[in-house]
Design an enzyme around this catalytic site. Sequence first.
Site, PDB file in Angstrom:
ATOM      1  N   GLU A  25      -0.737  10.967   4.068  1.00 49.90           N
ATOM      2  CA  GLU A  25      -2.239  10.762   3.497  1.00 49.90           C
ATOM      3  C   GLU A  25      -2.043  11.358   2.071  1.00 49.90           C
ATOM      4  O   GLU A  25      -2.324  12.839   2.485  1.00 49.90           O
ATOM      5  CB  GLU A  25      -3.172  11.210   3.878  1.00 49.90           C
ATOM      6  CG  GLU A  25      -2.980   9.164   4.936  1.00 49.90           C
ATOM      7  CD  GLU A  25      -3.688   8.258   4.760  1.00 49.90           C
ATOM      8  OE1 GLU A  25      -4.317   8.480   3.308  1.00 49.90           O
ATOM      9  OE2 GLU A  25      -3.126   6.770   4.980  1.00 49.90           O
ATOM     10  N   ARG A  59     -14.534  12.505  -0.919  1.00 47.24           N
ATOM     11  CA  ARG A  59     -13.316  13.310  -0.592  1.00 47.24           C
ATOM     12  C   ARG A  59     -12.645  14.171  -1.971  1.00 47.24           C
ATOM     13  O   ARG A  59     -11.853  15.216  -1.657  1.00 47.24           O
ATOM     14  CB  ARG A  59     -11.828  12.078   0.075  1.00 47.24           C
ATOM     15  CG  ARG A  59     -12.092  12.403   1.804  1.00 47.24           C
ATOM     16  CD  ARG A  59     -11.103  10.937   2.476  1.00 47.24           C
ATOM     17  NE  ARG A  59     -11.667   9.845   1.421  1.00 47.24           N
ATOM     18  CZ  ARG A  59     -10.443   9.035   0.973  1.00 47.24           C
ATOM     19  NH1 ARG A  59      -9.127   8.740   1.620  1.00 47.24           N
ATOM     20  NH2 ARG A  59     -10.608   7.685   0.320  1.00 47.24           N
ATOM     21  N   ASP A  88       0.712  -1.411   0.205  1.00 50.18           N
ATOM     22  CA  ASP A  88      -0.271   0.223  -0.346  1.00 50.18           C
ATOM     23  C   ASP A  88       0.875   1.197   0.065  1.00 50.18           C
ATOM     24  O   ASP A  88       2.554   1.462   0.392  1.00 50.18           O
ATOM     25  CB  ASP A  88      -0.999  -0.077   1.528  1.00 50.18           C
ATOM     26  CG  ASP A  88      -1.480   1.287   1.371  1.00 50.18           C
ATOM     27  OD1 ASP A  88      -2.193   1.374   0.292  1.00 50.18           O
ATOM     28  OD2 ASP A  88      -1.511   2.081   2.484  1.00 50.18           O
ATOM     29  N   ASP A 129      -0.452   4.950   1.172  1.00 49.99           N
ATOM     30  CA  ASP A 129       0.024   6.098   1.520  1.00 49.99           C
ATOM     31  C   ASP A 129      -0.627   5.705   3.481  1.00 49.99           C
ATOM     32  O   ASP A 129      -0.468   4.327   3.811  1.00 49.99           O
ATOM     33  CB  ASP A 129      -1.586   6.456   1.560  1.00 49.99           C
ATOM     34  CG  ASP A 129      -1.157   8.160   0.428  1.00 49.99           C
ATOM     35  OD1 ASP A 129      -2.224   8.999   0.805  1.00 49.99           O
ATOM     36  OD2 ASP A 129      -1.009   7.154  -0.232  1.00 49.99           O
ATOM     37  N   SER A 156      -2.794   1.424  -4.888  1.00 51.67           N
ATOM     38  CA  SER A 156      -3.156   1.993  -3.543  1.00 51.67           C
ATOM     39  C   SER A 156      -4.068   3.026  -4.201  1.00 51.67           C
ATOM     40  O   SER A 156      -4.773   2.782  -5.167  1.00 51.67           O
ATOM     41  CB  SER A 156      -1.748   3.115  -3.401  1.00 51.67           C
ATOM     42  OG  SER A 156      -1.818   4.651  -2.805  1.00 51.67           O
ATOM     43  N   GLY A 157      -4.799   3.220  -3.203  1.00 51.95           N
ATOM     44  CA  GLY A 157      -6.664   3.959  -3.214  1.00 51.95           C
ATOM     45  C   GLY A 157      -6.459   5.807  -3.005  1.00 51.95           C
ATOM     46  O   GLY A 157      -7.132   5.903  -3.450  1.00 51.95           O
ATOM     47  N   ASN A 159      -9.091  -1.064   4.015  1.00 49.81           N
ATOM     48  CA  ASN A 159      -8.805  -1.339   2.403  1.00 49.81           C
ATOM     49  C   ASN A 159      -8.028  -2.287   1.839  1.00 49.81           C
ATOM     50  O   ASN A 159      -8.353  -2.743   0.631  1.00 49.81           O
ATOM     51  CB  ASN A 159      -8.909   0.398   0.874  1.00 49.81           C
ATOM     52  CG  ASN A 159      -8.977   0.217   0.401  1.00 49.81           C
ATOM     53  OD1 ASN A 159      -9.738  -0.489  -0.442  1.00 49.81           O
ATOM     54  ND2 ASN A 159      -8.367   0.557  -0.715  1.00 49.81           N
TER      55      ASN A 159
END
Length: 426
Positions: free
Chosen positions: A212, A248, A203, A205, A291-292, A362
């Site tokens: 983030e 967001r 991942d 962040d 990554s999200g 996540n």
Amino acid sequence: MSSVDQPNSSRHLTVSLAPGLSPGVVTVTGPDAPGVSADFFRILADHGVQLLDVEQANFRGTLNLAAYIGVVAGSTEAMRQALTDELSGREMTVTLDVDDELEGSRARSTHAVIVLGNPVTAEHISAIGQTLVDHGANIDRIRGIADYPVTGLELKVTAADPTPGGSAALRQALATVSHATGVDIAIQRAGLTRRAPRLICFDVDSTLIQQEVIEMLAAHAGREAEVAEVTERAMRGELDFSESLHERVKALQGLDASVIDDVSRMIQLTPGARTTIRTLKRLGFRTGAVSGGFVQVLEPLARELGLDFYRANTLEIEDGKLTGRVIGQVIDRDVKAESLKEFAWSNGIALHQTVAVGDGANDIAMLSVAGLGIAFNAKPALREVADATVNHPFLDEVLFMLGIDREEIDAADLEDGSYRRVPLER
């Protein structure tokens, strides 16, 4: 240190003694000096000894050399005296035990328990040792694997039930000890399978990097606090990630696209990230990130680190401005897991040879499908499904979890000129 003795000949190496020899164990202990080992084996050779197993260790200047041997029974006292005469002048202590009932070579440990902390105390190891006793496990050997940025120990353990899944209760008990003591504890099956992983996926962040990204972007719009609150709820698993992402990203509407470059320059890698990626690549791992966050930030980072693959969301930009939308597929928890599978398949790597590292809800699916899932300073929802947890802010710990010790890492860094140790804050 031994928690409980449970001999099981089926777990031992079977080496045949030559006719006329009896089994014995001979050890010498004392200050290390050149020639001790050579003299030791010369005297054993003079007495026709058969070597069945040998272990030598040098611990901060003290040598411990032990051999499991076959020896002619009538020659044992002469051999003991010869060793004593040769080595006592070097302040070495000699012991020799000969007994036909002596057990064979060392046990094949079934598991490896990794202990990481800053500091690691005798009280921590005592608690772990008692837990192993309570579950019928035996500590076969202990070695140090790290002195920076944390203290790391590896305990080779023989579990009461070595079958797959047989150590589940022990694993849960060690997790309880970890939570109570603050040291990181991981247990893995020993053997060649422990060296099997060939692909690792991070991942980004709060894992590969310290920040983030969406909150950094939102700060440019003066909406950092509200976006951070939504992020926190999503990472705890309280909100659907896809919905939270769209909510967001709306806060970014109208920002000049140049803020992406500004944020990229502000990115701070997690301590140990460069060392971890560099070391894994040396070992032939395929390395990547899913990554999200946003590909516009991840892409230059991936190039800098030399990642083999990466995937993230794409921010929509029109007329040089962020629209407040993402385009294409949203990288949620299911897509993260599918991405790991795809990366593995495209590289001809089985899923049991993969490692996933993440910090939030996540990442649950990705860690669940990986051969080894590591929760890095993670939320409770992820720690519950992870195979191992890291609660110190150093990504190097991932290497230690994989059985790669600090000495190996430093030696490779010294060889290519990349060695450095950053002073740690106390």
